[in-house]
Design a protein around this motif. Structure first.
Motif, mmCIF file in Angstrom:
data_model
loop_
_atom_site.group_PDB
_atom_site.id
_atom_site.type_symbol
_atom_site.label_atom_id
_atom_site.label_comp_id
_atom_site.label_asym_id
_atom_site.label_seq_id
_atom_site.Cartn_x
_atom_site.Cartn_y
_atom_site.Cartn_z
ATOM 1 N N ALA A 1 -21.612 21.129 -18.449
ATOM 2 C CA ALA A 1 -22.950 20.535 -18.535
ATOM 3 C C ALA A 1 -23.338 19.849 -17.237
ATOM 4 O O ALA A 1 -24.451 20.037 -16.724
ATOM 5 N N LEU B 1 -16.640 21.082 -21.870
ATOM 6 C CA LEU B 1 -18.074 21.048 -22.195
ATOM 7 C C LEU B 1 -18.810 20.106 -21.252
ATOM 8 O O LEU B 1 -19.885 20.442 -20.731
ATOM 9 N N ASP B 2 -18.241 18.939 -21.011
ATOM 10 C CA ASP B 2 -18.883 17.980 -20.116
ATOM 11 C C ASP B 2 -18.880 18.473 -18.672
ATOM 12 O O ASP B 2 -19.843 18.259 -17.928
ATOM 13 N N ARG C 1 -25.598 20.196 -22.409
ATOM 14 C CA ARG C 1 -24.472 20.526 -23.300
ATOM 15 C C ARG C 1 -24.854 21.635 -24.280
ATOM 16 O O ARG C 1 -24.083 22.563 -24.526
#
Length: 773
Positions: free
Chosen positions: A518, A514-515, A479
């Motif tokens: 990542a 974002l997840d 992240r």
């Protein structure tokens, strides 16, 4: 069952108070309540309120905790109060019996929380959120950043044609949710400038511009991305954010601030990015290359990363005090730069906001406490002080072989500080109040349990720490890095506070994105070039930066990305743009740092008077035209031009630069010898071409601004040139053409050159020139 009298009184008091509060809500409260989310989230709605207004006294720091109450921990928040065992801070579903809520809403200033003396005050919306959250069951959640990311499904969007890749679905979903539409794609000239500055830190050449404008193939943009990713300048551009993070400098710091030869590590970073070394290896080598099985000299050189910190060379210091400072610096960098948390706040006491105890801080500290170093090794002086033990020497044979990327230009001894542990384990203690000579309990290497407990299968050294860091259960590593890269290309991170993913940090603007980024990054083996290409390929990145009044009013900071990024480029790239556009740029990669033009007397006025860096001896010739990233950084007196444009002085780890806008920046662009020299050189080159004045001005404009001027712009600049040609005096022309050291062309029409130089200087001073838009 009988109830105690005190408890009955508490219930009655609470009920009456709640009823009064409900009847006497302030004007606008109902409107605020109507805007509350249907389902209140602890992570995204409640925790930020508690973190800002409550946790300083009711959070993780036991030394500052009031009334024995922790509101950041579910068990504590629901248990009986110490001062009134028949009452509870929170009662699920019942704000009227929740003492925390009642204290937040009381009119009695003696009971009000936060106390008036704290100068903190809850808004009506915040109170409304807390009340609704309690009514909905007061469900706690682990802090979002400490939960291992799971790859979300792509969201549904109405405009199926806009997305280029998966990233765009997340951007568009937010836009549609907020009743907004993305901008149209930027024109090819502006798009190419944006892409070139982002991938290589240089403006596109005229050849690149003409080729891209003429390329009508549907994959022309993708082809340009691939071309730039293959450029050797890509590694230089990508290295800059890492040099900030790693606090790279060319001096030791502190008062004497002597010279150091750590630049071969910088050469390795450029080499690693150009070779697309995957992020897990890139970081692991830097953390623990010396501990790798059968470690090579290249792996050992990579560990220079954690020897870039300040080191004293002053007599009279207490060695252990400074050794502890060095270890502290490495520990804090690991927290901020690689984990994105403010671990340093637990150096002297338990963290006040995040679940990091002081003990856990020193457990992390233990990983870096075994380095074979001393607080002071030698005082400022000759070559033997340029690097501190543990160190490695780079021989001419090394440069011919495994370290062929190191730009060693002479046969002098070259030494670099690297990592290397003691043969025996140095004990680590909790330092009371963070004081070097106040050891408390002994601790063993470990990691914060709230992030990820340290697995027993990992060795208790830096190699084990790097394995823990890249354990796919670690919620932060991927992240944090994808967020830093997003920041590089879009101007701000998905998490704006890129060095703080903790309770006091900003919430992500696009948490699902974002997840997704990542997890996708980890699934593809931490491939950095792939990630870069994903980001700059998006429709979101390609948007025009033009902003309508409606969008500016609705989203002034462009959080939702309804337009393309627009901001001033970094200090180093301003210099690069000036040098490249004028034809002065020396494209040599790597090697020692250089000393370009600088106002006289700066070093001499701020020095102990000892060592190689006590006097500023400016370089000459081609060294003056190296890229900005190679400018020598003396920590106590960093390069003034760079500092004015917000460059890091490299004292500490920095993951995000400030972006200021000051008159000094305009003065630099108008008066810096490097800009004036570039204006002169480009002017004299163009004057030698057999073309019309308008054609010369058009070419200069394209080289500098990276697009063709409009007719109006061209007319203004041409008229300005003609006025200057008539009005400029011979002495003024002579003085102007003396700027810089680059040889002046012989048999030159000096009036015409000076007039044209002023035109080019004006173009360099356009806001658009140094802006990515």
């Amino acid at each position: 069952m009988k109830l105690k009298t005190g408890f009955i009184i508490t219930l009655l008091t609470a009920g009456i108070a709640f009823a009064i509060q409900s009847c006497n809500k302030a004007p606008g409260t109902q409107e605020a309540e109507r805007k509350l989310p249907d389902q209140v989230s602890y992570n995204f709605d409640i925790r930020p309120i508690l973190s800002d207004k409550c946790l300083a006294c009711h959070g993780p720091d036991a030394n500052k905790r009031e009334a024995g109450l922790r509101l950041d921990v579910e068990e504590s928040a629901f248990e009986a109060l110490q001062e009134n065992p028949e009452a509870h801070a929170l009662v699920k579903g019942k704000p009227e019996f929740s003492q925390a809520y009642l204290r937040m809403t009381t009119k009695d200033t003696a009971l009000l929380m936060p106390p008036p003396a704290s100068n903190l005050k809850l808004t009506q919306r915040e109170i409304g959120l807390i009340e609704k959250w309690i009514r909905q069951g007061a469900r706690y959640e682990k802090h979002w950043a400490f939960v291992t990311p799971k790859k979300p499904a792509l969201p549904e969007v109405s405009d199926k044609k806009w997305p280029v890749n998966e990233i765009d679905y997340f951007i568009l979903q937010k836009l549609e949710e907020n009743g907004m539409k993305p901008n149209e794609e930027a024109d090819k000239e502006r798009l190419l400038k944006r892409l070139s500055l982002d991938l290589v830190g240089l403006p596109p050449t005229l050849e690149m511009m003409d080729k891209f404008l003429a390329d009508k193939r549907p994959d022309a943009y993708e082809r340009m991305i691939d071309q730039l990713l293959k450029s050797p300048a890509y590694g230089e551009k990508m290295s800059l954010h890492w040099l900030d993070l790693a606090r790279y400098a060319d001096s030791h710091g502190y008062q004497d601030d002597g010279y150091r030869t750590q630049w071969p590590w910088r050469d390795w970073v450029i080499h690693a990015f150009n070779n697309n070394m995957h992020y897990n290896d890139f970081v692991s080598w830097q953390l623990a290359g010396d501990l790798m099985p059968n470690a090579t000299k290249e792996q050992l050189l990579a560990t220079g990363f954690n020897r870039n910190h300040k080191i004293t060379e002053e007599g009279g210091v207490i060695p252990e005090e400074y050794r502890i400072m060095y270890v502290t610096d490495r520990n804090d960098l690991f927290g901020k730069g690689l984990l994105g948390v403010t671990l340093e706040c637990a150096h002297c006491h338990d963290h006040k906001y995040d679940p990091f105890s002081q003990k856990e801080y020193y457990q992390m500290f233990a990983f870096f406490n075994n380095v074979k170093e001393v607080g002071i090794e030698s005082v400022i002086g000759g070559p033997e002080t340029y690097a501190k033990k543990p160190l490695m020497e780079i021989s001419d044979e090394d440069v011919k072989g495994i370290l062929s990327f190191v730009n060693k230009t002479d046969t002098n001894q070259l030494i670099v500080s690297v990592m290397g542990d003691l043969d025996t384990t140095r004990k680590t203690y909790i330092l009371n109040r963070g004081v070097y000579d106040a050891p408390g309990d002994e601790v063993q290497p470990g990691t914060p349990a709230s992030i990820l407990p340290f697995d027993k299968k990992y060795p208790k050294n830096r190699l084990g720490l790097s394995q823990w860091l890249f354990d796919k259960r670690n919620p932060l590593t991927a992240r944090v890095y994808v967020n830093i890269l997003w920041q590089e290309f879009f101007g701000k991170g998905i998490v704006k506070t890129s060095g703080d993913f903790g309770m006091q940090g900003e919430l992500p603007s696009h948490p699902a994105l974002l997840d997704w980024l990542a997890t996708d990054f980890m699934e593809h083996d931490w491939d950095i070039k792939r990630l870069v290409k994903q980001m700059v390929s998006t429709a979101a990145y390609r948007q025009s930066a033009v902003v309508s009044k409606e969008k500016l009013a609705k989203d002034p900071d462009n959080i939702l990305l309804a337009r393309g990024p627009r901001y001033r480029i970094h200090a180093e790239f301003i210099k690069d743009l000036v040098l490249a556009s004028s034809g002065l740029l020396n494209k040599t990669i790597g090697g020692p740092s250089v000393k370009p033009y600088q106002p006289a007397g700066l070093w001499e006025g701020a020095t102990s008077g000892r060592g190689l860096l006590s006097v500023y001896n400016q370089d000459h010739g081609s060294a003056l035209y190296r890229r900005g990233m190679y400018t020598l950084i003396k920590r106590t007196v960093p390069p003034p031009t760079m500092s004015i444009f917000d460059a890091s002085n490299r004292d500490l780890c920095e993951v995000k630069r400030l972006k200021t806008n000051t008159p000094l920046q305009a003065l630099v662009m108008m008066n810096d010898p490097a800009v004036l020299e570039a204006s002169r050189v480009l002017a004299t080159k163009l004057l030698q071409e057999k073309s019309e004045d308008k054609d010369k001005i058009t070419k200069a404009f394209r080289l500098i601004v990276c697009r063709k001027p409009s007719e109006k712009e061209l007319d203004i600049l041409t008229a300005y040139y003609e006025r200057q040609l008539k009005s400029i005096q011979p002495k003024s022309a002579e003085k102007m053409l003396a700027a810089g050291e680059y040889p002046l062309t012989k048999n030159l029409d000096k009036k015409a050159a000076a007039a044209f130089m002023r035109v080019i200087s004006t173009i360099y001073n356009l806001e658009e020139t140094i802006t990515k838009s």
